[in-house]
Design a protein around this motif. Structure first.
Motif, PDB file in Angstrom:
ATOM      1  N   ILE A  16      45.973  -0.150 -74.346  1.00 25.72           N
ATOM      2  CA  ILE A  16      45.594  -0.284 -75.696  1.00 25.72           C
ATOM      3  C   ILE A  16      46.708   0.420 -76.671  1.00 25.72           C
ATOM      4  CG2 ILE A  16      44.292   1.697 -75.327  1.00 25.72           C
ATOM      5  CD1 ILE A  16      42.144   0.602 -77.667  1.00 25.72           C
ATOM      6  N   LEU A  17      47.012  -0.611 -77.800  1.00 27.60           N
ATOM      7  CA  LEU A  17      47.737   0.053 -78.604  1.00 27.60           C
ATOM      8  C   LEU A  17      47.087   0.616 -79.955  1.00 27.60           C
ATOM      9  CD1 LEU A  17      50.117  -1.271 -76.902  1.00 27.60           C
ATOM     10  CD2 LEU A  17      51.074  -1.894 -79.269  1.00 27.60           C
ATOM     11  N   LEU A  18      47.301   1.818 -80.490  1.00 25.80           N
ATOM     12  CA  LEU A  18      46.506   2.210 -81.542  1.00 25.80           C
ATOM     13  C   LEU A  18      47.749   2.303 -82.774  1.00 25.80           C
ATOM     14  CD1 LEU A  18      44.657   5.292 -80.190  1.00 25.80           C
ATOM     15  CD2 LEU A  18      43.904   3.201 -80.127  1.00 25.80           C
ATOM     16  N   LEU A  19      47.595   1.588 -83.711  1.00 23.76           N
ATOM     17  CA  LEU A  19      48.274   1.279 -84.955  1.00 23.76           C
ATOM     18  C   LEU A  19      47.892   2.061 -86.204  1.00 23.76           C
ATOM     19  CD1 LEU A  19      49.045  -2.402 -84.065  1.00 23.76           C
ATOM     20  CD2 LEU A  19      50.120  -0.586 -83.139  1.00 23.76           C
ATOM     21  N   HIS A  20      48.608   2.855 -86.817  1.00 25.77           N
ATOM     22  CA  HIS A  20      48.045   3.732 -88.026  1.00 25.77           C
ATOM     23  C   HIS A  20      48.480   3.186 -89.390  1.00 25.77           C
ATOM     24  CE1 HIS A  20      52.537   4.629 -89.537  1.00 25.77           C
ATOM     25  NE2 HIS A  20      52.784   4.530 -88.509  1.00 25.77           N
ATOM     26  N   PRO A  89      48.741  -8.711 -71.033  1.00 22.23           N
ATOM     27  CA  PRO A  89      48.077  -8.552 -72.266  1.00 22.23           C
ATOM     28  C   PRO A  89      47.512  -7.269 -72.666  1.00 22.23           C
ATOM     29  CG  PRO A  89      47.569 -10.604 -71.033  1.00 22.23           C
ATOM     30  CD  PRO A  89      48.010  -9.721 -70.036  1.00 22.23           C
ATOM     31  N   VAL A  90      47.714  -6.955 -73.956  1.00 21.16           N
ATOM     32  CA  VAL A  90      47.199  -5.622 -74.360  1.00 21.16           C
ATOM     33  C   VAL A  90      46.099  -5.807 -75.553  1.00 21.16           C
ATOM     34  CG1 VAL A  90      49.454  -4.636 -74.208  1.00 21.16           C
ATOM     35  CG2 VAL A  90      48.948  -5.384 -76.444  1.00 21.16           C
ATOM     36  N   THR A  91      45.454  -4.565 -75.626  1.00 28.63           N
ATOM     37  CA  THR A  91      44.403  -4.613 -76.752  1.00 28.63           C
ATOM     38  C   THR A  91      45.112  -4.005 -77.959  1.00 28.63           C
ATOM     39  OG1 THR A  91      42.411  -4.617 -75.202  1.00 28.63           O
ATOM     40  CG2 THR A  91      42.173  -3.527 -77.701  1.00 28.63           C
ATOM     41  N   LEU A  92      44.962  -4.412 -78.891  1.00 23.45           N
ATOM     42  CA  LEU A  92      45.618  -4.026 -80.451  1.00 23.45           C
ATOM     43  C   LEU A  92      44.493  -3.225 -81.226  1.00 23.45           C
ATOM     44  CD1 LEU A  92      48.463  -6.574 -81.251  1.00 23.45           C
ATOM     45  CD2 LEU A  92      48.498  -4.658 -80.190  1.00 23.45           C
ATOM     46  N   ALA A  93      44.384  -2.173 -81.571  1.00 25.21           N
ATOM     47  CA  ALA A  93      43.489  -1.568 -82.302  1.00 25.21           C
ATOM     48  C   ALA A  93      44.370  -0.982 -83.661  1.00 25.21           C
ATOM     49  CB  ALA A  93      43.155  -0.270 -81.675  1.00 25.21           C
ATOM     50  N   GLY A  94      44.066  -1.520 -84.829  1.00 28.50           N
ATOM     51  CA  GLY A  94      44.645  -1.266 -85.942  1.00 28.50           C
ATOM     52  C   GLY A  94      43.829  -0.965 -87.170  1.00 28.50           C
ATOM     53  N   LEU A  95      44.295   0.110 -87.925  1.00 26.62           N
ATOM     54  CA  LEU A  95      43.658   0.607 -88.959  1.00 26.62           C
ATOM     55  C   LEU A  95      44.321   0.249 -90.326  1.00 26.62           C
ATOM     56  CD1 LEU A  95      41.609   3.762 -89.752  1.00 26.62           C
ATOM     57  CD2 LEU A  95      43.500   3.260 -91.254  1.00 26.62           C
ATOM     58  N   SER A  96      43.646  -0.536 -91.316  1.00 26.03           N
ATOM     59  CA  SER A  96      44.436  -0.485 -92.586  1.00 26.03           C
ATOM     60  C   SER A  96      45.704  -1.305 -92.153  1.00 26.03           C
ATOM     61  CB  SER A  96      44.593   0.653 -93.292  1.00 26.03           C
ATOM     62  OG  SER A  96      44.718   0.339 -94.766  1.00 26.03           O
ATOM     63  N   MET A  97      47.002  -0.905 -92.747  1.00 27.56           N
ATOM     64  CA  MET A  97      48.067  -1.479 -92.435  1.00 27.56           C
ATOM     65  C   MET A  97      48.435  -1.827 -90.919  1.00 27.56           C
ATOM     66  SD  MET A  97      52.031   0.008 -93.218  1.00 27.56           S
ATOM     67  CE  MET A  97      51.839   1.299 -91.890  1.00 27.56           C
ATOM     68  N   GLY A  98      47.935  -0.843 -89.905  1.00 32.10           N
ATOM     69  CA  GLY A  98      48.041  -1.077 -88.563  1.00 32.10           C
ATOM     70  C   GLY A  98      47.050  -2.532 -88.346  1.00 32.10           C
ATOM     71  N   THR A 121      40.069  -2.599 -92.792  1.00 27.54           N
ATOM     72  CA  THR A 121      41.384  -3.486 -93.087  1.00 27.54           C
ATOM     73  C   THR A 121      40.977  -4.757 -93.751  1.00 27.54           C
ATOM     74  OG1 THR A 121      43.472  -4.359 -92.062  1.00 27.54           O
ATOM     75  CG2 THR A 121      41.691  -4.507 -90.692  1.00 27.54           C
ATOM     76  N   ARG A 122      41.964  -5.782 -93.941  1.00 24.65           N
ATOM     77  CA  ARG A 122      41.788  -7.022 -94.443  1.00 24.65           C
ATOM     78  C   ARG A 122      42.439  -7.965 -93.880  1.00 24.65           C
ATOM     79  NH1 ARG A 122      40.145  -6.642-100.089  1.00 24.65           N
ATOM     80  NH2 ARG A 122      39.379  -4.552-100.886  1.00 24.65           N
ATOM     81  N   ASP A 123      41.976  -9.364 -93.671  1.00 23.32           N
ATOM     82  CA  ASP A 123      42.832 -10.414 -93.328  1.00 23.32           C
ATOM     83  C   ASP A 123      43.599 -11.178 -94.467  1.00 23.32           C
ATOM     84  OD1 ASP A 123      40.412 -11.437 -93.854  1.00 23.32           O
ATOM     85  OD2 ASP A 123      40.152 -12.808 -92.203  1.00 23.32           O
ATOM     86  N   GLY A 124      43.112 -10.779 -95.781  1.00 27.47           N
ATOM     87  CA  GLY A 124      43.558 -11.463 -96.981  1.00 27.47           C
ATOM     88  C   GLY A 124      44.815 -10.862 -97.624  1.00 27.47           C
ATOM     89  N   ALA A 125      45.374 -11.723 -98.366  1.00 29.84           N
ATOM     90  CA  ALA A 125      46.558 -11.127 -98.963  1.00 29.84           C
ATOM     91  C   ALA A 125      46.199 -10.265-100.070  1.00 29.84           C
ATOM     92  CB  ALA A 125      47.813 -12.255 -99.254  1.00 29.84           C
ATOM     93  N   ASP A 126      47.165  -9.657-100.880  1.00 31.77           N
ATOM     94  CA  ASP A 126      46.990  -9.110-102.010  1.00 31.77           C
ATOM     95  C   ASP A 126      46.988 -10.126-103.156  1.00 31.77           C
ATOM     96  OD1 ASP A 126      47.346  -6.434-101.036  1.00 31.77           O
ATOM     97  OD2 ASP A 126      49.204  -6.121-102.069  1.00 31.77           O
TER      98      ASP A 126
END
Length: 273
Positions: A16-20, A89-98, A121-126
């Motif tokens: 698992i990757l933890l993305l800040h 294959p890995v699990t990706l855990a991302g917060l906000s920018m992550g 987080t969001r999946d939309g653009a600014d």
């Protein structure tokens, strides 16, 4: 670009990757790393391009942008260097920018992603106004050579009202983390975030496991935004985990609840179908 990272847990275990988030570093996951590794998972926690011990690339110039696809490329370079190749294959855990980076990575190499955990987080653009605001702030930071105004004001939006009242020390902790980020990196990342693509049409195509984690007091990615993301992912109620008394930085504000949400999801992934 290879990222500096913590790499904990058994070498041959599930990864698992933890993305800040922005403009933080991997220490925002300090409460989750040990329990996840102790559970028998391999936990990789990088400092994303420009932040923490990874730092700003030597070739970086004022006016450059760190785009999210570039940050996702860095993940693959780092995993390959750690011996975690396409067969794992890995699990990706991302917060906000992550989360933006996790989504970009899943778009790029879906065969290398086993599951997604998207926090605050969001999946939309600014929208145009948000993008313009980021670009204006990036220019001001490069001109002044300082992130002081951002460091002073941003934590008040990132931390929930309950956290600010009951855990005021976290304001200082988050400000210290932000203060360590090089101004050039902060400006470049702001430009990259302003240019990030809209993923809302891609999100419904994701068919592998996913979970969203929602801070009930988050004003940056409010609960309604996260539930709309969960709807596009077609998530069942058990994969929409609301964290009470938390804002945008749930792993710091309510660490035990977030750790439990991560472990419960990983435990389910490990169950034979």
């Amino acid at each position: 670009m290879r990222l500096d990272c913590d790499d904990r847990g058994p070498r041959d275990a599930t990864v698992i990757l933890l993305l800040h988030g922005f403009p933080l570093d991997r220490t925002m996951w300090t409460h989750q790393i040990g329990p996840l590794a102790d559970s028998g998972r391999r936990v990789v926690v990088p400092d994303l391009r420009g932040f923490g011990r990874t730092g700003t690339p030597p070739c970086h110039q004022p006016g450059d942008a760190f785009v999210v696809d570039q940050m996702a490329d860095d993940l693959w370079d780092t995993l390959d260097a750690l011996g975690i190749g396409p067969a794992r294959p890995v699990t990706l855990a991302g917060l906000s920018m992550g989360g933006y980076v996790a989504l970009a990575a899943a778009v790029q190499r879906p065969e290398r992603v086993a599951a997604l955990i998207l926090l605050n987080t969001r999946d939309g653009a600014d929208d145009p106004a948000q993008a313009a605001q980021r670009l204006e702030l990036a220019a001001a930071i490069e001109t002044s050579g300082s992130t002081a105004s951002l460091v002073e004001s941003m934590p008040l939006r990132l931390l929930g009202a309950t956290t600010q009242a009951q855990q005021p020390h976290l304001l200082d902790q988050v400000r210290a983390m932000m203060s360590a980020a090089p101004p050039l990196s902060v400006a470049a990342t702001l430009r990259g975030l302003a240019a990030r693509p809209d993923r809302t049409n891609w999100t419904p195509t994701w068919t592998k496991p996913a979970r969203v984690i929602i801070g009930n007091e988050d004003v940056v990615s409010p609960p309604e935004v996260m539930h709309a993301l969960a709807d596009r992912l077609r998530l069942a109620p058990e994969d929409r985990v609301a964290i009470p008394q938390a804002g945008h930085l749930t792993p710091l504000e309510q660490p035990q609840a977030v750790t439990q949400a991560l472990l419960a999801f990983l435990d389910r992934l490990d169950q034979p179908e």
